[in-house]
Scaffold this active site. Structure first.
Site, PDB file in Angstrom:
ATOM      1  N   ARG A 254       8.356   3.671   4.947  1.00  6.93           N
ATOM      2  CA  ARG A 254       8.224   3.340   6.360  1.00  6.93           C
ATOM      3  C   ARG A 254       9.323   4.070   7.116  1.00  6.93           C
ATOM      4  NH1 ARG A 254       3.935   1.992   5.163  1.00  6.93           N
ATOM      5  NH2 ARG A 254       2.806   0.035   5.551  1.00  6.93           N
ATOM      6  N   ASP A 277       5.977  11.589   6.120  1.00  9.01           N
ATOM      7  CA  ASP A 277       4.621  11.122   6.371  1.00  9.01           C
ATOM      8  C   ASP A 277       4.633   9.894   7.280  1.00  9.01           C
ATOM      9  OD1 ASP A 277       1.757  11.370   5.825  1.00  9.01           O
ATOM     10  OD2 ASP A 277       1.969   9.428   4.820  1.00  9.01           O
ATOM     11  N   GLU A 282       6.035   5.781  15.327  1.00 11.65           N
ATOM     12  CA  GLU A 282       4.981   6.589  14.742  1.00 11.65           C
ATOM     13  C   GLU A 282       3.846   6.738  15.740  1.00 11.65           C
ATOM     14  OE1 GLU A 282       3.764   6.712  10.201  1.00 11.65           O
ATOM     15  OE2 GLU A 282       2.711   5.081  11.240  1.00 11.65           O
ATOM     16  N   HIS A 301       0.777  10.282   8.510  1.00 12.28           N
ATOM     17  CA  HIS A 301       0.537   9.062   7.726  1.00 12.28           C
ATOM     18  C   HIS A 301      -0.744   9.210   6.890  1.00 12.28           C
ATOM     19  CE1 HIS A 301       1.672   4.542   7.748  1.00 12.28           C
ATOM     20  NE2 HIS A 301       1.110   4.856   6.587  1.00 12.28           N
ATOM     21  N   GLY A 304      -1.490   7.451   2.221  1.00 11.94           N
ATOM     22  CA  GLY A 304      -2.282   6.324   1.740  1.00 11.94           C
ATOM     23  C   GLY A 304      -3.759   6.661   1.633  1.00 11.94           C
TER      24      GLY A 304
END
Length: 341
Positions: A254, A277, A282, A301, A304
């Site tokens: 995070r 990432d 964000e 991001h 994931g």
């Protein structure tokens, strides 16, 4: 024929159902649970909606099993008085419950997909580690600018992945998976985590160190700690200053675990690089320096589960639905009685 347990879907937006569950996974679920896959609870207030006729509120009230995921509303005990199980297509089942402990006290059990969502994050991290040690992004920029092959006589001696040191911060599910994926490579892996001792680290193919020791040794420092008050800004100016010249920081955890001001200050010098990432905020502020620094790789991001990878989550939920219907324990249980960060 045994009556199937009644179930209801809760996601926001409803389109997530089709993205997470393949037709095969939905078929497995409907074979063992009585669920209308076209009805998706998105709101437990007056705006409760359903994509088909019927009352979604009543479906929730009657449900024994809740199939939930990202964006789901928080379900109270009153919303679902007959609830007995939560199958969460995400990291923490408690996310979709207003009072997880109250549900747990009533005997509600849960499963989550954290383990399989860790897989693509670890794969992204592995790829990034290997590319970082090859200086791939800097080489690409320099090659594009020069339009000729580099002088091999001038390349740094520490280029490449042979006997380089990778530091792992946090033995989370992702951190552990990364260490597993690093085993085949000629890399030295050192890890810092409050959860590990020397023996448990060795079992993961790594050796233990303090945070300072890990930072000071790492050609690549990969972050996998949880975002909790104790880790807020944990990778600060002091830790960053310990990194060897030429090191790369990779953050797939995070953004809050890094002191961005300190990171930017260190990156400005050109002494280290970063692959981010996740950031805080964000995305980064439009006028933030991270966008323009040449030694920073920003990805939106994407580590994931995404695209077809989401079906891995749907398959896990389908398997847990089958276990529940067969009165078998979950393979990936989630303890609702334990507070989560």
């Amino acid at each position: 024929m045994t009556q199937r347990p009644r179930a209801v879907l809760a996601f926001g937006p409803p389109s997530l159902v089709g993205r997470i569950f393949s037709p095969e996974a939905l078929g497995r679920i409907t074979a063992v649970l009585d669920v209308d896959v076209a009805r998706v609870v998105t709101d437990t207030g007056s705006g409760l909606v359903s994509s088909t006729a019927g009352t979604a509120r009543q479906a929730l009230a009657d449900a024994e099993v809740l199939l939930a995921g990202w964006g789901a509303p928080r379900i109270t005990v009153d919303d679902a008085p007959n609830l007995r199980a939560v199958l969460y297509a995400g990291g923490v089942a408690a996310t979709c419950l207003d009072d997880p402990a109250a549900h747990a006290a009533r005997g509600v059990v849960a499963a989550n997909a954290r383990a399989v969502n860790a897989v693509p994050v670890a794969e992204y991290t592995l790829a990034t580690i290997l590319l970082a040690n090859k200086r791939a992004w800097a080489a690409e920029r320099e090659f594009r600018a020069a339009r000729r092959l580099p002088d091999r006589e001038q390349e740094p001696a520490n280029l490449g992945n042979y006997r380089r040191t990778v530091g792992i911060v946090g033995a989370s599910q992702v951190g552990r998976r990364v260490m597993e994926l690093l085993r085949p490579f000629d890399l030295d892996v050192v890890v810092w985590s409050p959860e590990l001792d020397d023996e448990s680290a060795e079992a993961l193919g790594a050796r233990c160190g303090t945070l300072d020791e890990v930072a000071a040794q790492s050609d690549v420092l990969s972050l996998h700690q949880p975002a909790i008050p104790e880790t807020d800004g944990q990778i600060d100016a002091r830790v960053l200053a310990l990194l060897p010249d030429g090191a790369t920081v990779i953050n797939t955890a995070r953004g809050s675990v890094v002191d961005e001001g300190a990171l930017v200050a260190e990156l400005r010098t050109g002494r280290i690089s970063a692959v981010l990432d996740v950031t805080e905020p964000e995305p980064p502020a439009p006028d933030g320096e991270l966008w323009d620094l040449p030694n920073v790789v920003l990805t939106p991001h994407i580590a994931g589960s995404a695209g077809g990878e989401l079906h891995r989550i749907g398959d896990l939920v389908a398997a847990e639905a089958e276990r529940y219907a067969a009165s078998e324990p979950f393979a990936h249980p989630d303890d609702l009685g334990v507070p989560h960060a």
